[in-house]
Every structure is written in C-alpha cells, then in structure tokens.
Scaffold this motif. Structure first.
Motif, mmCIF file in Angstrom:
data_model
loop_
_atom_site.group_PDB
_atom_site.id
_atom_site.type_symbol
_atom_site.label_atom_id
_atom_site.label_comp_id
_atom_site.label_asym_id
_atom_site.label_seq_id
_atom_site.Cartn_x
_atom_site.Cartn_y
_atom_site.Cartn_z
ATOM 1 N N LYS A 87 19.286 12.167 -5.803
ATOM 2 C CA LYS A 87 19.299 13.494 -5.163
ATOM 3 C C LYS A 87 19.724 13.423 -3.702
ATOM 4 O O LYS A 87 19.812 14.451 -3.039
ATOM 5 C CB LYS A 87 17.919 14.140 -5.286
ATOM 6 N N GLN A 88 19.931 12.194 -3.214
ATOM 7 C CA GLN A 88 20.343 11.947 -1.828
ATOM 8 C C GLN A 88 19.382 12.594 -0.823
ATOM 9 O O GLN A 88 19.784 13.295 0.110
ATOM 10 C CB GLN A 88 21.781 12.406 -1.604
ATOM 11 N N VAL A 89 18.088 12.326 -1.065
ATOM 12 C CA VAL A 89 17.032 12.791 -0.170
ATOM 13 C C VAL A 89 16.026 11.668 0.034
ATOM 14 O O VAL A 89 16.016 10.691 -0.717
ATOM 15 C CB VAL A 89 16.288 14.033 -0.726
ATOM 16 N N THR A 90 15.176 11.829 1.012
ATOM 17 C CA THR A 90 14.054 10.906 1.194
ATOM 18 C C THR A 90 12.786 11.580 0.678
ATOM 19 O O THR A 90 12.767 12.802 0.443
ATOM 20 C CB THR A 90 13.858 10.567 2.687
ATOM 21 N N LEU A 91 11.733 10.802 0.536
ATOM 22 C CA LEU A 91 10.438 11.388 0.163
ATOM 23 C C LEU A 91 9.994 12.408 1.210
ATOM 24 O O LEU A 91 9.421 13.445 0.880
ATOM 25 C CB LEU A 91 9.369 10.305 0.027
ATOM 26 N N ALA A 92 10.260 12.089 2.457
ATOM 27 C CA ALA A 92 9.869 13.002 3.535
ATOM 28 C C ALA A 92 10.612 14.326 3.420
ATOM 29 O O ALA A 92 10.012 15.398 3.571
ATOM 30 C CB ALA A 92 10.124 12.356 4.887
ATOM 31 N N GLU A 93 11.917 14.264 3.137
ATOM 32 C CA GLU A 93 12.711 15.485 3.023
ATOM 33 C C GLU A 93 12.312 16.312 1.806
ATOM 34 O O GLU A 93 12.170 17.524 1.891
ATOM 35 C CB GLU A 93 14.197 15.144 2.924
ATOM 36 N N ARG B 64 3.376 6.217 5.516
ATOM 37 C CA ARG B 64 2.330 6.075 4.495
ATOM 38 C C ARG B 64 2.869 5.951 3.069
ATOM 39 O O ARG B 64 2.132 5.545 2.176
ATOM 40 C CB ARG B 64 1.367 7.250 4.576
ATOM 41 N N TYR B 65 4.126 6.320 2.837
ATOM 42 C CA TYR B 65 4.700 6.318 1.492
ATOM 43 C C TYR B 65 6.062 5.634 1.509
ATOM 44 O O TYR B 65 6.883 5.939 2.372
ATOM 45 C CB TYR B 65 4.886 7.756 0.983
ATOM 46 N N ALA B 66 6.300 4.760 0.526
ATOM 47 C CA ALA B 66 7.582 4.064 0.433
ATOM 48 C C ALA B 66 8.141 4.181 -0.987
ATOM 49 O O ALA B 66 7.536 3.680 -1.940
ATOM 50 C CB ALA B 66 7.437 2.595 0.809
ATOM 51 N N ARG C 122 0.830 -1.212 0.000
ATOM 52 C CA ARG C 122 0.000 0.000 0.000
ATOM 53 C C ARG C 122 0.863 1.259 0.000
ATOM 54 O O ARG C 122 0.540 2.238 -0.686
ATOM 55 C CB ARG C 122 -0.950 -0.005 1.195
ATOM 56 N N ARG C 123 1.962 1.251 0.758
ATOM 57 C CA ARG C 123 2.846 2.424 0.803
ATOM 58 C C ARG C 123 3.481 2.689 -0.569
ATOM 59 O O ARG C 123 3.595 3.843 -0.999
ATOM 60 C CB ARG C 123 3.924 2.231 1.872
ATOM 61 N N LYS C 124 3.889 1.631 -1.256
ATOM 62 C CA LYS C 124 4.458 1.788 -2.603
ATOM 63 C C LYS C 124 3.387 2.291 -3.569
ATOM 64 O O LYS C 124 3.653 3.145 -4.427
ATOM 65 C CB LYS C 124 5.014 0.462 -3.105
ATOM 66 N N GLY C 125 2.185 1.761 -3.443
ATOM 67 C CA GLY C 125 1.086 2.184 -4.310
ATOM 68 C C GLY C 125 0.725 3.649 -4.139
ATOM 69 O O GLY C 125 0.401 4.341 -5.115
ATOM 70 N N ARG C 126 0.786 4.142 -2.908
ATOM 71 C CA ARG C 126 0.525 5.572 -2.675
ATOM 72 C C ARG C 126 1.546 6.438 -3.407
ATOM 73 O O ARG C 126 1.214 7.509 -3.927
ATOM 74 C CB ARG C 126 0.541 5.879 -1.178
ATOM 75 N N VAL C 127 2.792 5.980 -3.456
ATOM 76 C CA VAL C 127 3.831 6.708 -4.188
ATOM 77 C C VAL C 127 3.485 6.742 -5.676
ATOM 78 O O VAL C 127 3.570 7.796 -6.322
ATOM 79 C CB VAL C 127 5.220 6.074 -3.949
ATOM 80 N N VAL C 128 3.073 5.618 -6.218
ATOM 81 C CA VAL C 128 2.709 5.561 -7.640
ATOM 82 C C VAL C 128 1.583 6.546 -7.943
ATOM 83 O O VAL C 128 1.649 7.312 -8.914
ATOM 84 C CB VAL C 128 2.298 4.134 -8.054
ATOM 85 N N MET C 129 0.548 6.552 -7.127
ATOM 86 C CA MET C 129 -0.593 7.423 -7.404
ATOM 87 C C MET C 129 -0.256 8.894 -7.155
ATOM 88 O O MET C 129 -0.788 9.766 -7.836
ATOM 89 C CB MET C 129 -1.805 6.996 -6.582
ATOM 90 N N ARG C 130 0.638 9.186 -6.245
ATOM 91 C CA ARG C 130 1.020 10.575 -5.968
ATOM 92 C C ARG C 130 1.847 11.158 -7.109
ATOM 93 O O ARG C 130 1.668 12.312 -7.493
ATOM 94 C CB ARG C 130 1.815 10.625 -4.654
#
Length: 158
Positions: A100-106, A114-116, A77-85
């Motif tokens: 870019k040496q960052v995370t989604l959160a950063e 919620r996102y992977a 589900r977390r991977k799927g949220r990334v796809v839809m976002r």
C-alpha cells in the motif's frame, strides 16, 4: 525499506502459513521448550539473535545470544506489539504496508518508536482459542528472522 517482490511471500502465502502454525496449547512449559528449541538452533548456526515468547502480555521466555544487543530486544518488542495489535505476523504487516506504500504510522497512527512492521514475530494461535501471544527473534535481516521463527514453530509441531 522496499521489499524485493520475488523472494518475499505474498499476503495470501503469509496468511496460509499463519493458519498452518496453530498450536494445541501454550503453557509455560511449552513456551520454554519453544524458546530453547530456537536457542539451540541459533547456537548451532551461531546466529546473533534475541529470542522471545510472550503469552497474554507476559514474557515467558527471553534469551539474548552472543552478538545480539539491547537494540535487538527493542526491535523484538516492537515487532511483537504489531503481532498483538493485528493478530498477524510482523512480516505480513510489513508486506501489507509495502504493497500500500504506507507506514504503520501513516495508515494506523502507530508510533515507530513502539511498533515495527518488520519480519521476525508471529502470532501464537491456540486451537479453539485464537491468538494468545507471540514468538519472535531479532538480529538477522527481517525475512531471515521470519523464516527462522516459522521453521522453529514447524519443528516443534512435528
């Protein structure tokens, strides 16, 4: 987790791959066939994965194979949220973040709970419509999850 540059596809390669995976349609029956094709391949290889197909925010297919866990369902589900976002594969976003040496959160302020950004989910694009959902698996290393999904989509479009 750092990505080894050699075996990992580049962003351009992942974009080309996404363009090749366009579907003519995605009905409930299509989602079931896609899911069952993935399950059959995973059972044959004895893969401990969870499989999911979603369209328009609705889960059309799910199967947890022997050896998979609730954790795989959560990762899926977390991977799927990334796809839809982002309307790109979760591996594309993993590569982008790594480069870019960052995370989604950063970079985007998205909570890791919620996102992977990890390989294993791809957008389901329908011709003349665009992204309508996603297809993914979880349970293997992320590059293997991604390759399994792409191989399954390519097999159904033959």
């Amino acid at each position: 987790m750092p990505l080894d540059r050699d075996p990992w596809p580049t962003l351009d390669e992942l974009l080309r791959e996404e363009g090749e995976l366009e579907l003519p349609a995605l009905s409930e029956s299509d989602a079931y066939e896609l899911g069952m094709l993935a399950v059959a391949a995973a059972r044959e290889q004895r893969l401990p994965i969870a499989v999911g197909v979603w369209r328009a925010g609705r889960q059309l297919f799910h199967c947890g194979l022997p050896g998979s866990t609730r954790d795989n369902d959560a990762w899926l589900r977390r991977k799927g949220r990334v796809v839809m976002r982002f309307e790109h594969s979760s591996l594309y976003m993993a590569r982008l973040c790594q480069d870019k040496q960052v995370t989604l959160a950063e970079k985007f302020g998205l909570p890791a709970s919620r996102y992977a950004a990890a390989g294993g989910a791809v957008p389901l694009r329908v011709r003349a419509t665009g992204v309508v959902g996603w297809f993914g698996v979880s349970g293997l290393p992320q590059l293997e999850d991604h390759r399994f999904v792409v191989d399954t989509l390519r097999a159904i479009s033959r």
